[in-house]
Design an enzyme around this catalytic site. Structure first.
Site, PDB file in Angstrom:
ATOM      1  N   SER A   1     -13.305 -17.978 -10.691  1.00 22.66           N
ATOM      2  CA  SER A   1     -13.557 -17.101 -11.842  1.00 22.66           C
ATOM      3  C   SER A   1     -12.399 -17.156 -12.815  1.00 22.66           C
ATOM      4  O   SER A   1     -12.498 -16.669 -13.928  1.00 22.66           O
ATOM      5  CB  SER A   1     -13.732 -15.667 -11.349  1.00 22.66           C
ATOM      6  OG  SER A   1     -12.496 -15.204 -10.826  1.00 22.66           O
ATOM      7  N   GLY A   2     -11.284 -17.762 -12.364  1.00 22.04           N
ATOM      8  CA  GLY A   2     -10.090 -17.776 -13.212  1.00 22.04           C
ATOM      9  C   GLY A   2      -9.220 -16.557 -12.952  1.00 22.04           C
ATOM     10  O   GLY A   2      -8.134 -16.424 -13.501  1.00 22.04           O
TER      11      GLY A   2
ATOM     12  N   GLU B   1       1.834   7.584   1.741  1.00 21.48           N
ATOM     13  CA  GLU B   1       1.470   6.294   1.144  1.00 21.48           C
ATOM     14  C   GLU B   1       1.313   6.381  -0.366  1.00 21.48           C
ATOM     15  O   GLU B   1       1.234   5.351  -1.047  1.00 21.48           O
ATOM     16  CB  GLU B   1       0.175   5.769   1.775  1.00 21.48           C
ATOM     17  CG  GLU B   1      -1.107   6.529   1.424  1.00 21.48           C
ATOM     18  CD  GLU B   1      -1.353   7.792   2.264  1.00 21.48           C
ATOM     19  OE1 GLU B   1      -0.394   8.312   2.871  1.00 21.48           O
ATOM     20  OE2 GLU B   1      -2.508   8.257   2.299  1.00 21.48           O
TER      21      GLU B   1
ATOM     22  N   GLY C   1      -9.150  11.512   5.810  1.00 21.11           N
ATOM     23  CA  GLY C   1     -10.603  11.353   5.764  1.00 21.11           C
ATOM     24  C   GLY C   1     -11.220  12.593   5.161  1.00 21.11           C
ATOM     25  O   GLY C   1     -10.592  13.653   5.118  1.00 21.11           O
TER      26      GLY C   1
ATOM     27  N   CYS D   1      -2.717  13.526   7.240  1.00 19.79           N
ATOM     28  CA  CYS D   1      -3.767  14.425   6.740  1.00 19.79           C
ATOM     29  C   CYS D   1      -4.830  14.658   7.829  1.00 19.79           C
ATOM     30  O   CYS D   1      -4.523  15.251   8.854  1.00 19.79           O
ATOM     31  CB  CYS D   1      -4.345  13.854   5.438  1.00 19.79           C
ATOM     32  SG  CYS D   1      -5.351  15.040   4.540  1.00 19.79           S
ATOM     33  N   TYR D   2      -6.046  14.144   7.641  1.00 19.68           N
ATOM     34  CA  TYR D   2      -7.071  14.305   8.679  1.00 19.68           C
ATOM     35  C   TYR D   2      -6.542  13.770  10.020  1.00 19.68           C
ATOM     36  O   TYR D   2      -6.819  14.336  11.078  1.00 19.68           O
ATOM     37  CB  TYR D   2      -8.328  13.532   8.276  1.00 19.68           C
ATOM     38  CG  TYR D   2      -9.468  13.601   9.274  1.00 19.68           C
ATOM     39  CD1 TYR D   2     -10.432  14.591   9.175  1.00 19.68           C
ATOM     40  CD2 TYR D   2      -9.575  12.665  10.311  1.00 19.68           C
ATOM     41  CE1 TYR D   2     -11.477  14.662  10.087  1.00 19.68           C
ATOM     42  CE2 TYR D   2     -10.610  12.718  11.227  1.00 19.68           C
ATOM     43  CZ  TYR D   2     -11.560  13.729  11.107  1.00 19.68           C
ATOM     44  OH  TYR D   2     -12.593  13.786  12.013  1.00 19.68           O
TER      45      TYR D   2
ATOM     46  N   LYS E   1      -3.495  -7.590  -2.599  1.00 24.02           N
ATOM     47  CA  LYS E   1      -3.325  -8.185  -3.935  1.00 24.02           C
ATOM     48  C   LYS E   1      -1.879  -8.596  -4.230  1.00 24.02           C
ATOM     49  O   LYS E   1      -1.623  -9.710  -4.699  1.00 24.02           O
ATOM     50  CB  LYS E   1      -3.778  -7.158  -4.972  1.00 24.02           C
ATOM     51  CG  LYS E   1      -3.988  -7.722  -6.334  1.00 24.02           C
ATOM     52  CD  LYS E   1      -5.295  -8.435  -6.361  1.00 24.02           C
ATOM     53  CE  LYS E   1      -5.735  -8.853  -7.717  1.00 24.02           C
ATOM     54  NZ  LYS E   1      -7.134  -9.317  -7.665  1.00 24.02           N
TER      55      LYS E   1
ATOM     56  N   HIS F   1       0.466  12.893   1.853  1.00 23.61           N
ATOM     57  CA  HIS F   1       0.182  11.445   1.868  1.00 23.61           C
ATOM     58  C   HIS F   1       1.449  10.639   1.564  1.00 23.61           C
ATOM     59  O   HIS F   1       1.771  10.420   0.396  1.00 23.61           O
ATOM     60  CB  HIS F   1      -0.926  11.127   0.858  1.00 23.61           C
ATOM     61  CG  HIS F   1      -2.248  11.629   1.304  1.00 23.61           C
ATOM     62  ND1 HIS F   1      -3.087  10.903   2.118  1.00 23.61           N
ATOM     63  CD2 HIS F   1      -2.862  12.821   1.101  1.00 23.61           C
ATOM     64  CE1 HIS F   1      -4.171  11.603   2.382  1.00 23.61           C
ATOM     65  NE2 HIS F   1      -4.067  12.777   1.783  1.00 23.61           N
TER      66      HIS F   1
ATOM     67  N   VAL G   1      -6.957 -13.968 -10.387  1.00 21.96           N
ATOM     68  CA  VAL G   1      -5.833 -14.299  -9.511  1.00 21.96           C
ATOM     69  C   VAL G   1      -6.322 -14.799  -8.141  1.00 21.96           C
ATOM     70  O   VAL G   1      -5.876 -15.840  -7.651  1.00 21.96           O
ATOM     71  CB  VAL G   1      -4.931 -13.062  -9.281  1.00 21.96           C
ATOM     72  CG1 VAL G   1      -3.713 -13.420  -8.457  1.00 21.96           C
ATOM     73  CG2 VAL G   1      -4.526 -12.453 -10.598  1.00 21.96           C
ATOM     74  N   ASP G   2      -7.271 -14.079  -7.551  1.00 21.20           N
ATOM     75  CA  ASP G   2      -7.669 -14.399  -6.179  1.00 21.20           C
ATOM     76  C   ASP G   2      -8.271 -15.802  -6.079  1.00 21.20           C
ATOM     77  O   ASP G   2      -7.880 -16.601  -5.234  1.00 21.20           O
ATOM     78  CB  ASP G   2      -8.680 -13.371  -5.647  1.00 21.20           C
ATOM     79  CG  ASP G   2      -8.134 -11.958  -5.714  1.00 21.20           C
ATOM     80  OD1 ASP G   2      -6.905 -11.823  -5.835  1.00 21.20           O
ATOM     81  OD2 ASP G   2      -8.926 -11.014  -5.650  1.00 21.20           O
ATOM     82  N   SER G   3      -9.247 -16.084  -6.951  1.00 18.36           N
ATOM     83  CA  SER G   3      -9.886 -17.392  -6.810  1.00 18.36           C
ATOM     84  C   SER G   3      -8.932 -18.515  -7.235  1.00 18.36           C
ATOM     85  O   SER G   3      -8.981 -19.619  -6.690  1.00 18.36           O
ATOM     86  CB  SER G   3     -11.208 -17.456  -7.566  1.00 18.36           C
ATOM     87  OG  SER G   3     -11.025 -17.224  -8.938  1.00 18.36           O
ATOM     88  N   SER G   4      -8.028 -18.230  -8.165  1.00 14.12           N
ATOM     89  CA  SER G   4      -7.080 -19.275  -8.582  1.00 14.12           C
ATOM     90  C   SER G   4      -6.101 -19.603  -7.454  1.00 14.12           C
ATOM     91  O   SER G   4      -5.806 -20.770  -7.180  1.00 14.12           O
ATOM     92  CB  SER G   4      -6.289 -18.836  -9.815  1.00 14.12           C
ATOM     93  OG  SER G   4      -7.168 -18.567 -10.866  1.00 14.12           O
TER      94      SER G   4
END
Ligand code: XMP
Length: 522
Positions: A230-231, A166, A58, A85-86, A379, A164, A233-236
């Site tokens: 929208s075409g 990650e 943070g 970290c924080y 994603k 980090h 990835v997510d909406s498809s």
């Protein structure tokens, strides 16, 4: 949708930008994770019953009275904790250690040494403060040139790292998380995406059918679902999932706001009008452009676009509702994914950008309810799900395109003329990159800056726009490196941009990583 699974690791958010990377990495290691606020109550923690807790980084100083804190009781629960970290500084300070500010800051990759083995490796650091004295019972296990890089109290199962793990820049970072999950928390690794489809389908059916029963609307088998397609990835993927869950009852609305790339609207129409769903294209270009007239602030642009988007939706929904029988209801589906939710909310984290599919929702939606079947997924997970649902690789691997589209790649006021320039420049960049024999960047586009410079074309002085090329390499889009495209290719693109588009006088190459820059310019 993974809540029914027993093993849960909580990622407690103290405002760091990498919380999703941490949670995504945990899931990638087959352990379900969720992100919660750092100040979550002990009662809620106990109820969630996590097998482990990770405290994020943070931007604040733990020594500041206003910085985000967690309950000291968290360390008494017997649940393993990894502070990053924080998060490490907070744990050490709460447990009686000392954290100092100032002279020990490190930014970027540094060498960290594992004290017991003497081995050195690279780790990403980004901190001003450091732990200078660990709490009683803690051993220092790693050091960097400036600070204590890792501490542990294995008896209490409490661990802290200043770097980090990650980040992909930390060599062996994933292994640090894996060992915490499997060796400290005793995870079995029971989180599998395969289970997701069946669970999601039954939950969609439950929402779409049962809330109507609750509202006493009687018949449940002809309720409709509307999805903004929208075409991307997510909406498809969302469309594919919904058409499986409620076949014949899905209407996909494609709002063409006029900020799509060249020919994209027609391509989307062609793909989805062939699918087993009702596809409606709304041509709203003029309407969106009118809303943006005179607007230069990027956040205002984003919010206005998001708001208008929802308005168009409501209008379509009411048309559909009025066509339906009195017994049916219309639900709004959205391809919102987990990072959209995390990035748009959160008390401590700074809002970097309003992602428009979350930020702009008005309260008076005329829908029966909202369905967001991907809202628990990252994603990468959405892509895997899309593949399992039979979507083509081309669709699944499309580079991401922001909801507000080219409007946020035109700096300053958006006009028809500027959109034309950005669209043509984007098409040239894509064409050149797609025919070049190189590993393609994960995302690439042009940006029309609001700056004009002097040039010379023929024998004439010109005063035209500067266009920037952005090409990035990333796995998660939360961080990125610029992609070092070959100079020859850059030269070719620059020469085409300036010769084929008269309004461009100069081309520059954006070589910034994220952070500190974001991928989009607005
Ligand atoms: P930034 O600019 O935040 O972008 O580094 C990270 C990724 O998100 C995409 N992006 C968006 N996607 N709605 C979206 O659906 C948005 O408002 C939005 N803004 C940025 C961006 O293209 C990049 O892939």
């Amino acid at each position: 949708m993974g809540k029914s699974l027993k093993e849960l690791v909580l990622v407690l958010d103290f405002g760091g930008q990498y919380k999703e990377l941490i949670a995504g990495m945990v899931r990638g290691l087959s352990v379900y994770s969720e992100i919660k606020r750092g100040d979550i109550s002990i009662a809620e923690l106990k109820q969630l019953n996590p097998i482990g807790i990770i405290l994020t980084g943070g931007p604040d100083s733990v020594n500041s009275p206003t910085s985000p804190k967690c309950s000291p009781e968290l360390f008494e629960l017997g649940v393993p904790v990894l502070g990053i970290c924080y998060g490490m500084q907070l744990m050490c300070r709460i447990l009686g250690g000392k954290v100092e500010c100032g002279k020990f800051g490190e930014y970027g990759c540094v060498d960290v040494t594992h004290i017991a083995s003497g081995k050195t490796s690279t780790a990403l650091m980004s901190h001003r403060d450091s732990v200078t004295e660990p709490p009683d019972g803690f051993a220092v296990t790693m050091r960097s040139p400036n600070c204590i890089a890792a501490v542990e109290n294995p008896t209490r199962k409490l661990y802290g790292v200043q770097f980090h793990p990650e980040s992909k820049h930390t060599v062996g970072g994933r292994e640090v998380i894996r060992r915490f999950l499997y060796e400290v928390c005793g995870a079995k690794g029971n989180y599998k995406l395969d289970d997701y489809i069946e669970t999601a389908i039954s939950q969609i059916r439950e929402i779409v059918n049962e809330s109507v029963l609750v509202n006493n609307r009687g018949k449940t088998d002809n309720n409709q679902v509307l999805l903004g397609l929208s075409g991307g990835v997510d909406s498809s993927v969302c469309a594919a999932l919904l058409s499986k869950a409620v076949p014949g009852r899905l209407t996909c609305i494609f709002v063409d706001h006029g900020f799509m790339r060249q020919n994209e609207g027609n391509e989307i129409e062609e793909i989805f009008s062939k699918c087993n769903l009702t596809f409606i294209r709304v041509n709203a270009q003029e309407r969106f452009l009118a809303k943006l007239k005179g607007i230069v602030d990027s956040e205002t642009k984003r919010k206005l676009i998001g708001y208008e988007f929802v308005r168009v939706f409501e209008e379509q929904a009411s048309l559909i509702c009025s066509q339906e029988s009195g017994n049916s209801a219309v639900f709004l589906a959205q391809g919102t994914i987990y990072p959209d939710i995390v990035e748009s909310g959160g008390k401590h984290g700074a809002t970097i950008k309003s992602h428009h599919n979350v930020g702009g929702l008005p309260e008076n939606l005329a829908f029966e309810g909202i369905v967001e079947p991907l809202s628990g997924l990252f994603k990468d997970e959405v892509r895997v799900l899309g593949k399992k649902l039979g979507l083509t690789d081309k669709l699944i691997n499309r580079q991401p395109f922001p909801g507000p589209g080219l409007a946020i790649r035109v700096m300053g006021e958006v006009t028809k003329a500027k959109l034309e320039i950005i669209r043509n420049s984007d098409a040239i960049l894509r064409e050149e990159l797609e025919k070049a024999v190189i590993q393609r960047p994960d995302q690439y586009f042009t940006v029309l800056t609001d700056t004009r410079t002097v040039g010379v074309k023929g024998d004439d002085r010109t005063y035209d726009y500067v266009v920037a090329i952005r090409a990035v390499t990333t796995g998660d889009f939360m961080t990125c490196e610029y992609t070092p495209l070959p100079h020859e290719l850059l030269g070719r693109i620059s020469s085409r941009l300036t010769s084929e588009i008269p309004e461009i006088s100069r081309v520059v190459y954006d070589i910034t990583s994220k952070p500190p820059a974001t991928i989009e310019w607005e």
